[in-house]
Scaffold this motif. Structure first.
Motif, PDB file in Angstrom:
ATOM      1  N   VAL A 100       0.834  -1.204   0.000  1.00 31.12           N
ATOM      2  CA  VAL A 100       0.000   0.000   0.000  1.00 31.12           C
ATOM      3  C   VAL A 100       0.872   1.259   0.000  1.00 31.12           C
ATOM      4  CG1 VAL A 100      -1.665   1.339   1.344  1.00 31.12           C
ATOM      5  CG2 VAL A 100      -1.977  -1.132   1.082  1.00 31.12           C
ATOM      6  N   LEU A 101       1.953   1.234   0.783  1.00 28.92           N
ATOM      7  CA  LEU A 101       2.845   2.395   0.858  1.00 28.92           C
ATOM      8  C   LEU A 101       3.452   2.741  -0.489  1.00 28.92           C
ATOM      9  CD1 LEU A 101       4.786   1.807   4.229  1.00 28.92           C
ATOM     10  CD2 LEU A 101       3.014   3.506   3.754  1.00 28.92           C
ATOM     11  N   THR A 102       3.663   1.740  -1.330  1.00 27.94           N
ATOM     12  CA  THR A 102       4.260   2.015  -2.642  1.00 27.94           C
ATOM     13  C   THR A 102       3.347   2.847  -3.527  1.00 27.94           C
ATOM     14  OG1 THR A 102       3.423  -0.038  -3.661  1.00 27.94           O
ATOM     15  CG2 THR A 102       5.560  -0.146  -2.546  1.00 27.94           C
ATOM     16  N   TYR A 103       2.045   2.937  -3.181  1.00 29.51           N
ATOM     17  CA  TYR A 103       1.109   3.755  -3.951  1.00 29.51           C
ATOM     18  C   TYR A 103       1.019   5.184  -3.423  1.00 29.51           C
ATOM     19  CZ  TYR A 103      -0.627  -0.370  -6.414  1.00 29.51           C
ATOM     20  OH  TYR A 103      -0.729  -1.490  -7.214  1.00 29.51           O
ATOM     21  N   VAL A 104       1.437   5.412  -2.181  1.00 31.78           N
ATOM     22  CA  VAL A 104       1.256   6.740  -1.574  1.00 31.78           C
ATOM     23  C   VAL A 104       2.565   7.438  -1.217  1.00 31.78           C
ATOM     24  CG1 VAL A 104      -1.021   6.154  -0.670  1.00 31.78           C
ATOM     25  CG2 VAL A 104       0.994   5.692   0.728  1.00 31.78           C
ATOM     26  N   VAL A 105       3.662   6.697  -1.117  1.00 34.61           N
ATOM     27  CA  VAL A 105       4.959   7.282  -0.769  1.00 34.61           C
ATOM     28  C   VAL A 105       5.861   7.245  -1.996  1.00 34.61           C
ATOM     29  CG1 VAL A 105       7.000   7.120   0.707  1.00 34.61           C
ATOM     30  CG2 VAL A 105       4.744   6.533   1.624  1.00 34.61           C
ATOM     31  N   PRO A 106       6.383   8.376  -2.442  1.00 34.31           N
ATOM     32  CA  PRO A 106       7.260   8.382  -3.616  1.00 34.31           C
ATOM     33  C   PRO A 106       8.605   7.735  -3.313  1.00 34.31           C
ATOM     34  CG  PRO A 106       7.200  10.557  -2.615  1.00 34.31           C
ATOM     35  CD  PRO A 106       6.172   9.731  -1.893  1.00 34.31           C
ATOM     36  N   ALA A 107       9.165   7.095  -4.323  1.00 29.90           N
ATOM     37  CA  ALA A 107      10.481   6.487  -4.156  1.00 29.90           C
ATOM     38  C   ALA A 107      11.559   7.557  -4.206  1.00 29.90           C
ATOM     39  CB  ALA A 107      10.710   5.444  -5.246  1.00 29.90           C
ATOM     40  N   GLY A 148       8.517  11.020 -12.151  1.00 33.51           N
ATOM     41  CA  GLY A 148       7.610  10.112 -12.849  1.00 33.51           C
ATOM     42  C   GLY A 148       6.424   9.742 -11.986  1.00 33.51           C
ATOM     43  N   GLU A 149       5.458   9.125 -12.592  1.00 30.41           N
ATOM     44  CA  GLU A 149       4.232   8.744 -11.889  1.00 30.41           C
ATOM     45  C   GLU A 149       4.485   7.593 -10.924  1.00 30.41           C
ATOM     46  OE1 GLU A 149      -0.291   7.201 -13.002  1.00 30.41           O
ATOM     47  OE2 GLU A 149       1.119   7.852 -14.560  1.00 30.41           O
ATOM     48  N   GLN A 150       3.879   7.685  -9.737  1.00 34.52           N
ATOM     49  CA  GLN A 150       4.015   6.632  -8.744  1.00 34.52           C
ATOM     50  C   GLN A 150       3.183   5.424  -9.174  1.00 34.52           C
ATOM     51  OE1 GLN A 150       6.048   7.083  -6.231  1.00 34.52           O
ATOM     52  NE2 GLN A 150       5.729   5.155  -5.166  1.00 34.52           N
ATOM     53  N   GLU A 151       3.849   4.319  -9.541  1.00 29.10           N
ATOM     54  CA  GLU A 151       3.135   3.170 -10.090  1.00 29.10           C
ATOM     55  C   GLU A 151       2.628   2.217  -9.011  1.00 29.10           C
ATOM     56  OE1 GLU A 151       5.604   1.293 -12.941  1.00 29.10           O
ATOM     57  OE2 GLU A 151       5.613   3.008 -14.308  1.00 29.10           O
ATOM     58  N   GLY A 152       3.372   2.049  -7.949  1.00 31.51           N
ATOM     59  CA  GLY A 152       2.969   1.115  -6.911  1.00 31.51           C
ATOM     60  C   GLY A 152       3.295  -0.319  -7.277  1.00 31.51           C
ATOM     61  N   THR A 153       3.121  -1.205  -6.328  1.00 31.11           N
ATOM     62  CA  THR A 153       3.434  -2.619  -6.516  1.00 31.11           C
ATOM     63  C   THR A 153       2.288  -3.328  -7.240  1.00 31.11           C
ATOM     64  OG1 THR A 153       4.759  -2.659  -4.489  1.00 31.11           O
ATOM     65  CG2 THR A 153       3.981  -4.779  -5.325  1.00 31.11           C
ATOM     66  N   SER A 154       2.631  -4.064  -8.283  1.00 31.59           N
ATOM     67  CA  SER A 154       1.615  -4.837  -9.004  1.00 31.59           C
ATOM     68  C   SER A 154       1.314  -6.123  -8.238  1.00 31.59           C
ATOM     69  CB  SER A 154       2.093  -5.170 -10.412  1.00 31.59           C
ATOM     70  OG  SER A 154       3.277  -5.958 -10.351  1.00 31.59           O
ATOM     71  N   LEU A 155       0.207  -6.768  -8.601  1.00 33.37           N
ATOM     72  CA  LEU A 155      -0.168  -8.000  -7.920  1.00 33.37           C
ATOM     73  C   LEU A 155       0.809  -9.128  -8.215  1.00 33.37           C
ATOM     74  CD1 LEU A 155      -2.332  -9.349  -6.131  1.00 33.37           C
ATOM     75  CD2 LEU A 155      -3.523 -10.019  -8.238  1.00 33.37           C
ATOM     76  N   PHE A 156       1.262  -9.199  -9.472  1.00 32.30           N
ATOM     77  CA  PHE A 156       2.177 -10.265  -9.889  1.00 32.30           C
ATOM     78  C   PHE A 156       3.115  -9.718 -10.952  1.00 32.30           C
ATOM     79  CE2 PHE A 156       3.202 -13.637 -12.960  1.00 32.30           C
ATOM     80  CZ  PHE A 156       3.825 -14.552 -12.127  1.00 32.30           C
ATOM     81  N   GLU A 157       4.383 -10.130 -10.887  1.00 29.17           N
ATOM     82  CA  GLU A 157       5.374  -9.690 -11.865  1.00 29.17           C
ATOM     83  C   GLU A 157       6.063 -10.895 -12.477  1.00 29.17           C
ATOM     84  OE1 GLU A 157       6.554  -6.924 -13.229  1.00 29.17           O
ATOM     85  OE2 GLU A 157       5.168  -5.550 -12.246  1.00 29.17           O
ATOM     86  N   PRO A 158       6.022 -11.035 -13.799  1.00 31.31           N
ATOM     87  CA  PRO A 158       6.781 -12.119 -14.444  1.00 31.31           C
ATOM     88  C   PRO A 158       8.245 -11.740 -14.580  1.00 31.31           C
ATOM     89  CG  PRO A 158       5.634 -10.831 -16.107  1.00 31.31           C
ATOM     90  CD  PRO A 158       5.226 -10.260 -14.767  1.00 31.31           C
TER      91      PRO A 158
END
Length: 487
Positions: A17-24, A56-66
């Motif tokens: 959740v933090l990856t969607y609201v806190v910038p890297a 850049g736009e804050q992308e956040g963590t995806s559900l699954f990454e190949p």
């Protein structure tokens, strides 16, 4: 209390959740060198005033990454295979499994049980001396050579002993793992903690020893007193123990066997092998800076030699195949603890990793914490540093890793706030060491709890009170050192 895996899962959810609201954010890095023991040491550290948010736009963590990416559902696998053989997670996981296997062989010889029975037989009426003596020795080990993961092996030996003496597994973890972390936190010469922190901060390595020795003595005595008080309370009324049900494994283990003492030459040789192996490890760490790969191999050698002795002397009717079976059984016992290490590392991966030169939420958290010290008195600034190091230890448990990440930022911030760099180092080592007794991300803690057959939730219920005592004591020392202008 929820299972440890469940707790970590929900922390991973929070991290995602933090990856969607806190910038890297990202830092620039540089190499720093310092002298330790007449040798030049090098560490890669961040440049304090170089922080910048990633555009850049804050992308956040995806559900699954190949493709080996770090999606939410990837956290277990990616955590398990992260790092290198020199540290978390894959190196520590391999270390825990190998130590478990090695002691599985040693336990199969029954040398441990026979030794325990012999100790019980010879210390009748003096059992209380076991606690202060062992606590002191393990605390000294943590202070002198940074003993940590090695406590897992000792827990496998000593937990059955203290249960057999009428105490509980919690007491066994206190006199082994917790004692090492008190020594680690208050050390004047720990090569993996205070030495690196002082070197990175630009403070003479191993300086300030008299103050730290006095601090080590205080906290070691405090730990002994607390453990002794608790252990005697449990001995009088065993059912009051939070680990009473899980300790049934150790009690039944003794009940199911012949309790007459049959301490033979072969058993003595196995225990001598363990003693020689531990001596070899201490020598390697102190003289040659042996770390996880070397120490794991030393434990494996210890178990192999013990197995050969067991076969030659027919201890517990051992045969060659029993060596392999015992290794697999011992490794299996610590596999749950090893899995926790990988899962916990998944939290850091979801937050972007702990590399200051790579964009991550963790870098932003680190930078944000540094802004807390503006406009407060030096003593309060020092205390904030202590609090921050305590919290940050949840994400980066490694003492050397935390020193390399935080000290380049904390040292200049300390000077700006009117706090000496020595006090900043003190805040780091106390926050790092004391927090290790409670955070489920600590590989050494989870390995020790695995050896004691304790769930982290059960352990938390007990240790939270003692942690608060240590935290208050650490706060007083940090604030006092700041007021005394400790240099």
């Amino acid at each position: 209390m929820p299972h440890t895996y469940v707790i970590i899962f929900f922390v991973v959810v929070l991290a995602a959740v933090l990856t969607y609201v806190v910038p890297a954010g990202v830092f620039e890095t540089k190499e720093v060198t310092y002298e330790k023991g007449g040798e030049t040491q090098t560490e890669t550290v961040l440049v304090p005033d170089s922080f910048s948010y990633v555009e850049g736009e804050q992308e956040g963590t995806s559900l699954f990454e190949p493709g080996g990416g770090a999606g939410f559902l990837n956290y277990v696998f990616e955590g398990l295979v992260s790092g290198s053989k020199w540290g978390s997670a894959v190196g520590v996981i391999a270390f825990i499994i190998i130590v478990g296997g090695a002691f599985g062989i040693i336990i199969r010889t029954r040398a441990i049980e026979e030794g325990i029975l012999s100790v019980i037989d010879k210390t009748k009426g003096k059992e209380g001396l076991v606690i202060p003596i062992l606590f002191f020795l393990f605390s000294l080990g943590g202070a002198v050579f940074g003993m940590g993961e090695e406590a897992i092996a000792f827990a496998m030996i000593l937990v059955p002993l203290v249960v057999a003496l009428g105490y509980d597994a919690i007491t066994g973890v206190m006199i082994t793992y917790v004692a090492t972390q008190i020594g680690f936190a208050t050390s004047w010469m720990n090569p993996f903690g205070v030495a690196i922190a002082q070197g990175v901060a630009g403070v003479p390595v191993f300086s300030g020893a008299p103050f730290r020795i006095a601090m080590w003595a205080f906290f070691t005595l405090l730990g002994i007193a607390y453990t002794w008080w608790y252990a005697n309370k449990i001995r009088k009324q065993p059912t009051r123990s939070l680990s009473y049900q899980s300790d049934e494994y150790f009690r039944e283990d003794f009940k199911s066997k012949d309790l007459d003492v049959h301490f033979k030459t072969g058993h003595i040789l196995v225990l001598f092998t363990v003693l020689a192996g531990i001596t070899w490890i201490i020598w390697g760490v102190v003289e040659h800076a042996y770390y996880i790969p070397e120490i794991a191999s030393q434990f494996f050698t210890m178990g192999l030699v013990a197995g050969i002795i067991g076969v030659l002397f027919k201890l517990n009717n051992m045969r060659v195949n029993d060596i392999a079976d015992a290794f697999a059984s011992g490794a299996k016992d610590l596999l749950p603890a090893a899995l926790v290490v990988g899962m916990a590392q998944g939290i850091v991966i979801i937050l972007g990793g702990d590399n200051p030169a790579e964009p991550s939420i963790l870098n932003t958290i680190l930078y944000g914490a540094g802004q807390l010290f503006d406009g407060v008195t030096p003593a309060i600034s020092a205390w904030f540093m202590y609090v921050f190091q305590t919290v940050f230890n949840f994400f980066v448990v490694s003492g050397s890793g935390q020193a390399a990440l935080t000290m380049p930022l904390m040292a200049p911030l300390a000077e700006l706030a009117g706090v000496t760099k020595q006090v900043a180092v003190l805040a780091f080592q106390l926050g790092d060491g004391f927090a290790n007794i409670i955070v489920p991300t600590s590989a050494a803690l989870m390995g020790s709890l695995g050896a004691a057959r304790l769930e982290w939730g059960t352990w938390f219920k007990f240790v939270i009170k003692f942690f608060v005592v240590l935290f208050i004591g650490g706060s007083l020392f940090v604030i006092g050192a700041s007021l005394l202008n400790f240099v």
